[in-house]
Write an enzyme that holds these catalytic residues in place. Structure first.
Site, PDB file in Angstrom:
ATOM      1  CG  HIS A 189       4.157  -7.311   0.830  1.00  0.00           C
ATOM      2  ND1 HIS A 189       4.980  -6.405   1.447  1.00  0.00           N
ATOM      3  CD2 HIS A 189       3.189  -6.563   0.232  1.00  0.00           C
ATOM      4  CE1 HIS A 189       4.533  -5.176   1.238  1.00  0.00           C
ATOM      5  NE2 HIS A 189       3.447  -5.243   0.485  1.00  0.00           N
ATOM      6  CB  SER A 195      -3.618  -2.593   1.612  1.00  0.00           C
ATOM      7  OG  SER A 195      -3.655  -3.824   2.313  1.00  0.00           O
ATOM      8  CB  CYS A 196      -0.637  -4.827  -1.958  1.00  0.00           C
ATOM      9  SG  CYS A 196       0.375  -4.090  -0.657  1.00  0.00           S
TER      10      CYS A 196
END
Ligand code: NAD
Length: 368
Positions: free
Chosen positions: A252, A172-173
């Site tokens: 994020h 994932s990121c």
């Protein structure tokens, strides 16, 4: 006679030029045959970016993209010249909407050497069966669990583990962000224990369904799944994570606290982070005080879609006290995994053995 000789010379010239032309066509066809044929299943946030990045490389090409519904993204895929493949039962709906369809999803799978599956999380099983039957390679994204493929990918940390395999998964990121910095910090200073808080964007910029839009939402299932996801690639690292969702769409932010194996200086850590591939150091003193200025910088750099493919670390926010390291990093969730997908294709299709060379090639083509 003169006229005849002239016309003979003209014929020679014509044939010489024709030969040159056919030679050129043959060379171009051979080059195209040598390119890895990539199909994108799921042309959404990640899928459209992977398609652009594949197009920028000289050793791979797009054979098609898929959409399930005739949306503006489907129209845009056709406008961009991608052959569009759709579920058989939806072909009529696309044609009724005036969208040209190249065939069914199964047709695209048959035409590809490798599928980059960018469908939403948890629909993988249905496609895994299809890819296996067609004997085609496939890469999934971080919405799927490591157990789907048994191999996860990050170019910095484990490029060679996906060498020649049929199935892999780009993490994932957030996990990509953590691996980009922690892998080299651990290699240089040994991370005894890492504790990370992930401050997560609540929705992507094109998403009007998710939230919160005026609240902060903690993940109460603790520790969160991000630590084990990092361990799918660095099984030896001790890492624990917590996460909160906040009302933003841009990026994020991670706060990282790592206990190191020895006492090091802040300067030594800065040097290691500065040399991590696909990590960009910025200074709040230069006016980059938040994710807003980072994304503005990405737009000013002329990046495709205004993306920031690197993990961004605040240089003046790196600090070592004793053997405890503190830093902040920001992750552009829509784009950090895109160059990883390109390197994963290269590893799985055995296009380049050296991870550093693959990363350099990808970066150069994408303007990173
Ligand atoms: P998205 O919703 O933007 O795009 C998904 C695409 O798949 C859409 O085009 C949708 O039409 C299509 N689709 C839906 N159901 C399908 C089906 N059954 N078969 C084929 N296509 C279908 O999603 P996304 O954000 O691009 O996420 C894709 C994957 O990438 C997920 O695993 C996600 O967890 C992961 N990921 C997302 C982000 C992010 O921040 N957006 C970051 C890193 C990884």
């Amino acid at each position: 006679m003169g006229k005849d000789r002239g016309s003979t010379e003209n014929s020679y010239v014509f044939f010489a030029q024709a030969h040159k032309y056919y030679f050129l066509v043959a060379v171009l066809e051979t080059v195209s045959l040598m390119k890895v044929k990539v199909g994108i299943n799921g042309y959404g946030t990640i899928g459209k970016r992977v398609a652009t990045a594949v197009n920028q490389q000289d050793d791979m090409e797009i054979v098609g993209v898929t959409k399930t519904r005739p949306t503006y993204e489907a129209k845009d895929a056709v406008r961009q010249g991608y052959p569009l493949y759709v579920p058989k039962e939806n072909i009529e709906a696309f044609e009724a909407a005036g969208i040209k369809v190249a065939g069914s999803v199964e047709d695209m799978i048959a035409a590809a050497d490798i599928i980059v599956d960018c469908t939403p999380g948890k629909v993988a099983e249905e496609y895994k069966k299809k890819y296996a039957e067609a004997g085609v390679k496939a890469i999934w994204q971080g919405g799927e669990d490591h157990s789907l493929t048994g191999i996860s990918f990050n170019a910095t940390a484990n490029y060679k583990e996906s060498w020649g395999v049929q199935f892999s998964r780009v993490v994932s990121c957030n996990t990509t962000g953590l691996l980009r910095t922690l892998y080299n910090i651990d290699k240089n200073f040994k991370v005894k224990n890492a504790f990370v808080t992930l401050i997560r964007r609540s929705a992507d910029p094109n998403d009007s369904k998710n939230g919160p839009i005026n609240a902060i939402e903690p993940s109460v299932k603790l520790p969160t799944h991000h630590g084990p996801d990092v361990q799918s690639i660095m099984p030896w690292i001790s890492i624990n994570t917590m996460a909160v969702k906040v009302p933003t769409t841009l990026m994020h932010v991670h706060t990282v606290v790592a206990e190191l194996g020895s006492e090091v200086t802040t300067e030594q850590v800065k040097e290691v982070i500065a040399n991590c591939p696909r990590v960009r150091l910025v200074k709040s003193k230069d006016g980059i005080k938040s994710t807003a200025q980072i994304m503005d910088l990405a737009r000013e750099l002329g990046r495709s879609r205004g993306d920031m493919f690197e993990i961004v670390v605040w240089e003046d926010g790196i600090k070592v006290v004793g053997n405890t390291l503190y830093y902040y990093q920001a992750v552009n969730q829509e784009s950090d995994v895109i160059p990883e997908n390109i390197d994963c294709i290269r590893s799985m299709c055995k296009l380049e053995e050296d991870p550093v060379k693959s990363m350099e090639k990808t970066n150069k083509a994408m303007g990173i």
